[in-house]
Design an enzyme around this catalytic site. Structure first.
Site, PDB file in Angstrom:
ATOM      1  N   ASP A  48     -10.886  28.101  37.499  1.00  0.00           N
ATOM      2  CA  ASP A  48     -12.265  27.882  37.055  1.00  0.00           C
ATOM      3  C   ASP A  48     -12.674  26.430  37.326  1.00  0.00           C
ATOM      4  O   ASP A  48     -13.813  26.040  37.085  1.00  0.00           O
ATOM      5  CB  ASP A  48     -12.473  28.290  35.589  1.00  0.00           C
ATOM      6  CG  ASP A  48     -11.582  27.532  34.614  1.00  0.00           C
ATOM      7  OD1 ASP A  48     -10.769  26.693  35.059  1.00  0.00           O
ATOM      8  OD2 ASP A  48     -11.700  27.779  33.397  1.00  0.00           O
ATOM      9  N   SER A  49     -11.749  25.636  37.887  1.00  0.00           N
ATOM     10  CA  SER A  49     -12.100  24.308  38.410  1.00  0.00           C
ATOM     11  C   SER A  49     -13.195  24.438  39.461  1.00  0.00           C
ATOM     12  O   SER A  49     -13.829  23.441  39.823  1.00  0.00           O
ATOM     13  CB  SER A  49     -10.868  23.622  39.017  1.00  0.00           C
ATOM     14  OG  SER A  49     -10.198  24.472  39.901  1.00  0.00           O
ATOM     15  N   ASP A  87      -8.281  32.729  37.166  1.00  0.00           N
ATOM     16  CA  ASP A  87      -8.557  32.241  35.807  1.00  0.00           C
ATOM     17  C   ASP A  87      -9.533  33.138  35.060  1.00  0.00           C
ATOM     18  O   ASP A  87     -10.556  33.559  35.623  1.00  0.00           O
ATOM     19  CB  ASP A  87      -9.208  30.846  35.891  1.00  0.00           C
ATOM     20  CG  ASP A  87      -8.205  29.720  35.745  1.00  0.00           C
ATOM     21  OD1 ASP A  87      -7.092  29.960  35.253  1.00  0.00           O
ATOM     22  OD2 ASP A  87      -8.555  28.586  36.130  1.00  0.00           O
ATOM     23  N   LYS A 116      -4.899  34.088  34.423  1.00  0.00           N
ATOM     24  CA  LYS A 116      -4.477  32.906  33.645  1.00  0.00           C
ATOM     25  C   LYS A 116      -5.453  32.667  32.504  1.00  0.00           C
ATOM     26  O   LYS A 116      -6.664  32.792  32.691  1.00  0.00           O
ATOM     27  CB  LYS A 116      -4.384  31.671  34.545  1.00  0.00           C
ATOM     28  CG  LYS A 116      -3.966  30.403  33.797  1.00  0.00           C
ATOM     29  CD  LYS A 116      -3.459  29.325  34.735  1.00  0.00           C
ATOM     30  CE  LYS A 116      -4.511  28.536  35.444  1.00  0.00           C
ATOM     31  NZ  LYS A 116      -5.455  27.820  34.559  1.00  0.00           N
ATOM     32  N   GLU A 118      -6.042  29.993  28.872  1.00  0.00           N
ATOM     33  CA  GLU A 118      -5.643  28.764  28.184  1.00  0.00           C
ATOM     34  C   GLU A 118      -5.440  29.045  26.702  1.00  0.00           C
ATOM     35  O   GLU A 118      -6.193  29.822  26.108  1.00  0.00           O
ATOM     36  CB  GLU A 118      -6.734  27.689  28.370  1.00  0.00           C
ATOM     37  CG  GLU A 118      -6.943  27.311  29.832  1.00  0.00           C
ATOM     38  CD  GLU A 118      -8.032  26.266  30.049  1.00  0.00           C
ATOM     39  OE1 GLU A 118      -8.511  25.672  29.063  1.00  0.00           O
ATOM     40  OE2 GLU A 118      -8.388  26.041  31.218  1.00  0.00           O
ATOM     41  N   GLU A 185      -0.268  21.307  31.948  1.00  0.00           N
ATOM     42  CA  GLU A 185      -1.141  20.290  32.547  1.00  0.00           C
ATOM     43  C   GLU A 185      -1.112  19.004  31.721  1.00  0.00           C
ATOM     44  O   GLU A 185      -1.307  19.039  30.489  1.00  0.00           O
ATOM     45  CB  GLU A 185      -2.576  20.837  32.627  1.00  0.00           C
ATOM     46  CG  GLU A 185      -3.557  19.838  33.224  1.00  0.00           C
ATOM     47  CD  GLU A 185      -4.880  20.448  33.669  1.00  0.00           C
ATOM     48  OE1 GLU A 185      -5.044  21.691  33.614  1.00  0.00           O
ATOM     49  OE2 GLU A 185      -5.761  19.676  34.077  1.00  0.00           O
TER      50      GLU A 185
END
Ligand code: KIV
Length: 268
Positions: A48-49, A87, A116, A118, A185
């Site tokens: 999602d960067s 993501d 993925k 978080e 990270e």
């Protein structure tokens, strides 16, 4: 390359057991995906960067599910060997049921082979639900960009004793919930190495030292395309390369040979 050689969850587990380093890079479109895949990168992450490096937004928070599906489809068309990881964007897994529906979209519509998300122990229920429906999950601990406003900025995580112990406990809980992989990270190298040794599943670092089972970088950062100041954990592989393919190849080789990251791209 034949389908038989495609990287799978089992391949990644075998690589961890055999102490072979895993290389991962982000990609957001077909052409770059072909290049990244062509040099033997093991995992391609549609991060999602993309909200920041493709759309020019300040954070990853505005990224939508439709955008993630669109970019995952494009990247998938460019891959022959690498595992396709995508993501789940901010608020797409606010409840386990929402997580299931949206992870299903990434797999069914996007073609992702793993999703993925978080979060730590708070995501255990969602991970269990996804895994029970045959959706492989990669967890993401340490600096979680979707929580940037709560964290008060992009900072190294786990430097204090309590936060380090919490991270270890979260990592173990996520593995027990069925996660197939973990991204760490911006985590001090020693803590990341301890978590890597404690888990059976592969641990991929970004700003987490050379002791992880593999490394990931944002493609545009390592190609030197990202404007402004880049994080300390980034190395620009274009600086010593004559082409994109050469830079990508140098990255994969540096990860495999444990030459990246060095102390200069790590935190203590
Ligand atoms: O969105 C992304 O690109 C990521 C990597 C930085 C791991 O999550």
């Amino acid at each position: 390359m034949s389908d038989k050689k495609r990287v799978t969850v089992s391949t990644l587990m075998e690589m961890k057991r055999g102490q072979q380093k895993i290389s991962m890079l982000t990609a957001y479109d077909f052409s770059f995906a072909q290049q990244v895949d062509g040099v033997g990168t093991d995992v391609v992450l549609v991060g999602d960067s993309l909200g920041m490096v493709i759309q020019g937004k300040e954070t990853t928070i505005p990224v939508t599910m439709d955008e993630m599906v669109y970019h995952t489809q494009a990247v998938g068309r460019g891959l022959k060997r690498a595992l396709l990881l995508a993501d789940l964007p901010f608020m797409s897994y606010a409840t386990p049921d929402e997580g299931l529906r949206n992870a299903g979209r990434l797999m069914k519509e996007g073609g992702a082979q793993m999703v993925k998300l978080e979060g730590g122990a708070d995501q255990v229920g969602t991970v269990e639900l996804l895994v029970s429906r045959n959706i492989p999950v990669c967890a993401h601990l340490g600096l979680q960009p979707q929580s940037v406003h709560r964290l008060g900025g992009y900072k190294v995580q786990g430097r204090e004793k309590e936060t380090a112990q919490q991270m270890i406990a979260d990592a173990v809980a996520l593995e027990q919930a069925g996660a197939s992989m973990l991204v760490l990270e911006c985590v001090p190298s020693m803590l990341a190495a301890e978590i890597t040794a404690a888990l059976q599943i592969p641990v991929i670092g970004i700003g987490a030292g050379v002791g992880c089972d593999g490394q990931v970088l944002v493609l545009y950062d390592m190609l030197g395309i990202t404007g402004g100041q880049v994080p300390r954990f980034v190395k620009n592989f274009m600086e010593e390369s004559g082409s994109v393919a050469e830079a990508l190849s140098a990255y994969v080789s540096a990860v495999q040979q444990k030459q990246f990251p060095t102390e200069a791209e790590s935190f203590s």
